[in-house]
Design an enzyme around this catalytic site. Structure first.
Site, PDB file in Angstrom:
ATOM      1  N   LEU A 248       0.762  -1.020  -0.063  1.00  0.00           N
ATOM      2  CA  LEU A 248      -0.090   0.185   0.012  1.00  0.00           C
ATOM      3  C   LEU A 248       0.845   1.381  -0.140  1.00  0.00           C
ATOM      4  CD1 LEU A 248      -3.166   0.916   0.271  1.00  0.00           C
ATOM      5  CD2 LEU A 248      -2.451   1.241   2.475  1.00  0.00           C
TER       6      LEU A 248
ATOM      7  N   ARG B 223       4.422   8.575  -2.320  1.00  0.00           N
ATOM      8  CA  ARG B 223       5.971   8.581  -2.057  1.00  0.00           C
ATOM      9  C   ARG B 223       6.379   7.711  -3.126  1.00  0.00           C
ATOM     10  NH1 ARG B 223       6.528   7.468   4.275  1.00  0.00           N
ATOM     11  NH2 ARG B 223       5.392   5.355   3.932  1.00  0.00           N
TER      12      ARG B 223
ATOM     13  N   ASN C 141      -9.365   6.739  -1.232  1.00  0.00           N
ATOM     14  CA  ASN C 141      -8.359   6.599  -0.083  1.00  0.00           C
ATOM     15  C   ASN C 141      -8.884   6.069   1.024  1.00  0.00           C
ATOM     16  OD1 ASN C 141      -5.803   6.787   1.257  1.00  0.00           O
ATOM     17  ND2 ASN C 141      -6.003   8.959   1.796  1.00  0.00           N
TER      18      ASN C 141
ATOM     19  N   ASP D 254       4.222  -2.426   4.182  1.00  0.00           N
ATOM     20  CA  ASP D 254       4.101  -0.982   3.908  1.00  0.00           C
ATOM     21  C   ASP D 254       5.540  -0.644   2.814  1.00  0.00           C
ATOM     22  OD1 ASP D 254       2.272  -0.908   5.557  1.00  0.00           O
ATOM     23  OD2 ASP D 254       3.284  -0.314   7.439  1.00  0.00           O
ATOM     24  N   ASP D 255       5.311   0.476   2.159  1.00  0.00           N
ATOM     25  CA  ASP D 255       6.160   0.784   1.279  1.00  0.00           C
ATOM     26  C   ASP D 255       7.469   1.618   1.975  1.00  0.00           C
ATOM     27  OD1 ASP D 255       5.373   3.079   2.465  1.00  0.00           O
ATOM     28  OD2 ASP D 255       4.571   3.938   0.555  1.00  0.00           O
ATOM     29  N   ASP D 256       7.541   1.705   3.166  1.00  0.00           N
ATOM     30  CA  ASP D 256       8.896   2.009   4.084  1.00  0.00           C
ATOM     31  C   ASP D 256       9.434   0.854   5.008  1.00  0.00           C
ATOM     32  OD1 ASP D 256       6.681   2.034   5.781  1.00  0.00           O
ATOM     33  OD2 ASP D 256       7.021   4.000   6.542  1.00  0.00           O
TER      34      ASP D 256
ATOM     35  N   GLU E 269      -6.447  -0.569  10.639  1.00  0.00           N
ATOM     36  CA  GLU E 269      -6.754  -1.768   9.796  1.00  0.00           C
ATOM     37  C   GLU E 269      -6.118  -2.917  10.128  1.00  0.00           C
ATOM     38  OE1 GLU E 269      -3.098  -0.542   7.884  1.00  0.00           O
ATOM     39  OE2 GLU E 269      -4.716   0.817   8.793  1.00  0.00           O
ATOM     40  N   ASP E 270      -4.843  -2.687  10.586  1.00  0.00           N
ATOM     41  CA  ASP E 270      -4.122  -3.827  11.129  1.00  0.00           C
ATOM     42  C   ASP E 270      -4.782  -4.391  12.451  1.00  0.00           C
ATOM     43  OD1 ASP E 270      -3.346  -1.564  12.548  1.00  0.00           O
ATOM     44  OD2 ASP E 270      -1.262  -1.543  12.322  1.00  0.00           O
TER      45      ASP E 270
END
EC number: 2.4.1.223
Length: 919
Positions: A668, A672, A723, A744-746, A832-833
């Site tokens: 997700l 970024r 979103n 995650d993207d990071d 959400e997690d």
């Protein structure tokens, strides 16, 4: 004259002196020039001659200037140093020249080896191509051989009967209707998909008499049902709504029967028809009692024994929430187990059994033998004695304080309004439900309403009267959620209720809550349950569940992904093969036709998922002891297919029960791009990776000039409608594997950590397996739950920012989990997690599994995420407490279990054992 002469004489004398001076100056200049010439010419010549003959003058007689003891120029110290330097430099130059020649020879040899390697690579490519061709030919030959040895099976051609064809001979009596003699199976082939046609009630006279709320709720749920079709010619089942009627409208049985027989597809006897009479109030009358329904099935909340046909008709729950969803904030929690009252009962009996029998002679004539015994007086006396004993706090009232609700003869009428009854039930551990005194009244709307309200607020129902037919009784195991006690045992009820342990009581309360939410709570659940009952009876499998269609965002790829040294530093550890073939999807299987027999009770009565009520998923969890039949006809999924081995063999293959498997990365992201590109590049070369699904959560599309990395597997960029963090768990149709790595993207994970997590998940496929652990705690001063992210040896959650889970839970999260939870996730853009952890723990009653000892996995230098906001933790506190209210209890379970690999990165020879050890 005299003056002039003197001047000339004086002038002559002075001129002589001037000439002498000039001559003298010329002589000096000539001598000076000669001297300089001699110095500049002869001295350099002499010095040159001396220097050139210095080395040769080694004897005294040969020295240029004669003997000079201890003063020779060749013995001068600095000259000797220069000589030594010259000799040293000459030697070094010779050595460098030799090394240069040696390196040139080595370069020439290496060039030869490079050429040989290139030839070997070309030969290997040719061999690989030949092997691929051989494999392709072998597969083709295998398919041909299988086709020769196996009969070709195809779906049967559907033969539809004539519109006015009665189909089956009429039974001797309408009460003898069962599926085998009153249902036309030819209209419902196994592969038909169970099409259902719903009559428009407004086109018939009785439709104008229907309760507006009931009719509106029924029409809304019918339009959204997956089985409903508008083509009546192909329908397997025809559904008509006849109740409940508005007050004070009373439709005579003869008029209703005439209108039913005039339905366009009734076909003289109404076979394959379902007549639904929904009751919204507890005093709904038995509308179809004296109506001849032919071969049509009847679904309602009130039945007499003379009209109920077991295995054919259906007892349904009342439609209490017609056009509204349950308010979870008003539903009490399931704990504490014990409440203020041990049991409660409020009701008033309007008419006794004796007077009822005297007034209804037709009933008495139909009975055989003596009239049934009336136990109501004994029940009243026993319950009053329990209340007077004060051993436990109970509340029984047999007279309503206000006017009782209308009821059927011999039925205990409800007291007060619904809100008042719910407030009392919230204080009750058990709720007594006394069946009507007339045993021929096997179920009534009043009893069904009492059952509905008890399940709604968590009071365990205790039904006095074993002759009762509870809703969906032939499908649901009511003994797991309620107690059904014969009326003669009323004196033992108190002892029975006190003997139940807290754990059994909590299990019954939780199962009752599950049954209420799944089958009773809304109009959708009631209609879906009715259709699922009939579909299961005639053994038609459920329709496939809907998947989210992925709207792909076009993007350019081709940028060669680099190799992060942190990702590739695995030493001699072989993480597994990087797939060079097209991605391998998990074997999809449809719920085959044996489902309706083998998984019958498990699917209807267990919380992991009402498979018969909801459409089935192509990726249901595979339990270790199960083998699933593949929809493609390839047989059972292999069990025990691992290659075994140790050391290198173990590293190079997954082994286990599913020796060939891949996973999908779902990432997700929100505006970024640089962080996203770096994260994607880190996935380059990751073994067993099927594809990457990037959920683009921003309304702004990616930059047109953005060049996406080529990591060796497809990258699917999915555009979302809005979103929402719930988009992370949508069951996208592009996800073709059972295993999903939500990341995650990071998040910054090494390849060896990902592979270790994947192997652990394969050993516990029904649980969340991930890296960042968290836990919940009870705040005693505020009497609420708290979310805690501190380092701890105990945890209850694994964040889905870096975790594996089964795709099955994506369906449950998106389609089955209460909508109120997803709405709160959208409201806070958070939690959400936590919601996914609540869901999985609620279904499995197991905690998640954390792997490795690391606690945080954020990439260094990445921009701050939403979790760094000050309000982040406050919102998560609120989320946990709200989710507890929705579920009715705290489903999260603590665990001190963590999975680490002792020898995962230990450098051992390949011939030694190198296996995972779980601690």
């Amino acid at each position: 004259m005299t003056g002039y002469t003197m001047l000339r004489n004086g002038g002559a004398g002075n001129g002589g002196q001037t000439c002498m001076l000039r001559w003298s100056n010329r002589i000096r200049l000539t001598w000076l020039s000669f001297t300089l010439f001699v110095i500049l010419v002869f001295f350099p010549l002499i010095a040159h001659y001396y220097l050139t003959t210095l080395d040769e003058a080694d004897e005294a007689g040969k020295r240029i200037f004669g003997p000079r003891v201890g003063n020779e120029l060749c013995e001068v110290k600095h000259v000797l140093d220069l000589c030594r330097i010259r000799e040293s430099v000459s030697e070094e130059l010779l050595q460098l020249e030799a090394k240069r020649q040696e390196l040139n020879s080595e370069i020439a040899k290496l060039n030869l080896k490079i050429e040989a390697c290139k030839k070997s690579i070309e030969n290997a490519k040719q061999d690989l191509l030949q092997l691929k061709n051989v494999i392709s030919q072998t597969e083709h030959s295998y398919k041909e051989l299988m086709a020769q040895n196996q009969p070709k099976l195809s779906l049967p051609i559907r033969l539809l009967p004539e519109k006015d064809d009665a189909g089956l001979p009429p039974p001797k009596a309408t009460r003898g209707c069962r599926l085998h003699n009153c249902f036309d199976y030819s209209r419902c082939p196994l592969t038909s998909g169970f099409p259902v046609y719903v009559y428009d009630s407004d086109q018939f006279i009785f439709g104008s008499y229907l309760d507006p709320l009931v009719k509106q709720a029924f029409q809304a749920t019918a339009r959204a049902n997956v089985y409903v079709t508008e083509n009546a010619d192909i329908a397997c089942l025809y559904v008509v709504l006849v109740g409940e009627m508005q007050e004070p409208v009373v439709l005579r049985p003869a008029e209703l029967e005439k209108q039913l027989y005039s339905l366009p597809h009734w076909r003289t006897d109404g076979h394959n028809h379902l007549i639904i009479n929904l009751s919204r109030k507890s005093d709904t009358q038995n509308l179809l009692y004296n109506v001849s329904t032919g071969r049509a099935m009847v679904a309602q909340s009130t039945f007499y024994a003379v009209q109920y046909r077991p295995g054919f008709d259906l007892v349904v729950s009342p439609l209490v929430h017609a056009m509204s969803e349950p308010n979870f904030m008003e539903i009490p929690p399931q704990v504490p187990v014990k409440r203020k009252y041990l049991f409660t009962f409020q009701g008033e009996k309007i008419e006794s059994l004796r007077s009822s029998l005297q007034e209804a002679r037709s009933f008495e004539e139909e009975m055989e033998g003596d009239p049934p015994a009336d136990y109501d007086d004994r029940i009243i006396a026993t319950l009053k004695a329990v209340q007077d004993s004060k051993l436990d706090q109970v509340l029984v009232e047999f007279t309503c304080k206000n006017q009782p609700r209308p009821s059927l003869p011999t039925e205990w009428a409800l007291c007060g309004e619904r809100e008042d009854r719910l407030e009392l039930l919230k204080l009750s551990t058990f709720a007594l439900i006394i069946t009507p005194g007339d045993p021929r009244l096997i179920i009534s709307s009043g009893c069904a309403t009492r059952l509905f309200e008890a399940l709604e607020v968590g009071a365990v129902p205790v039904v006095l009267g074993e002759q009762v037919q509870l809703p969906y009784q032939d499908m649901l195991q009511w003994n797991e959620a309620a107690l059904v006690v014969p009326k003669p045992r009323v004196t033992e009820v108190h002892f029975l209720l006190r003997s139940l342990s807290d754990s059994d009581l909590l299990a019954m309360r939780r199962q009752g809550r599950f049954l209420w939410e799944t089958y009773f709570s809304t109009a959708d659940s009631i209609f879906n349950t009715v259709l699922a009952m009939i579909r299961t009876r005639i053994q038609i499998p459920a329709a496939p569940i809907r998947e989210e269609a992925a709207a792909e965002i076009p993007h350019r790829s081709g940028k060669a992904a680099g190799t992060d040294p942190n990702m590739a530093d695995n030493g001699d550890l072989d993480l597994g093969p990087v797939e060079t073939e097209p991605p391998y999807a998990s074997p999809r299987y449809l719920r085959n036709f044996t489902l309706t027999v083998t998984d019958f009770y498990r699917s209807w009565n267990s919380a992991p998922g009402p498979f018969h009520l909801f459409p089935h998923t192509p990726f249901d969890p595979v339990l270790p002891s199960e083998a699933k039949f593949l929809g493609s006809g390839t047989g059972f999924r292999p069990i025990g297919g691992g290659a075994g081995g140790s050391g290198k063999e173990f590293q190079a293959a997954l082994g286990g029960n599913v020796p060939r498997e891949q996973f999908t990365v779902v990432m997700l992201t929100y505006e970024r791009e640089e962080v996203l590109m770096n994260s994607l590049e880190r996935l380059n070369g990751l073994p067993y990776l099927n594809k990457v699904v990037v959920v683009w959560n921003s309304p702004k599309l990616p930059s047109e000039d953005l060049l996406w990395p080529d990591i060796g597997v497809p990258i699917m960029v999915v555009r979302t409608e809005k979103n929402s963090l719930n988009n992370r768990f949508l069951p996208w149709n592009e996800i073709e594997t059972e295993a999903i790595l939500s990341i995650d993207d990071d998040a910054h994970l090494r390849h060896d950590e990902i592979m270790f997590g994947f192997r652990v998940w394969r050993e516990a496929r029904d649980r969340i397996v991930g890296f960042p652990g968290r836990y919940h705690a009870w705040d005693i001063p505020h009497q609420s739950w708290l979310y805690n992210s501190n380092y701890s040896c105990e945890l209850s959650m694994v964040l889905t920012g870096a975790a594996f889970f089964h795709k099955y839970y994506a369906y449950l999260y998106s389609y089955v989990m209460p909508q109120a939870i997803r709405d709160m996730v959208d409201e806070y853009i958070n939690c959400e997690d936590i919601a996914m952890n609540f869901l999985v723990s609620h279904i499995t009653r197991k905690p998640p599994i954390k792997v490795t000892s690391r606690w945080t996995f954020r990439c260094p230098g990445c921009p701050q995420a939403l979790s760094h906001d000050d309000s982040h933790f406050h919102e998560r506190h609120k989320c946990i407490n709200f989710f507890v209210k929705v579920y009715g209890y705290m489903p999260l379970l603590y665990t001190q279990f963590r999975v680490d690999s002792v020898l995962f990165k230990t450098r051992l020879p390949h011939d030694k054992t190198k296996c995972f050890k779980f601690i």
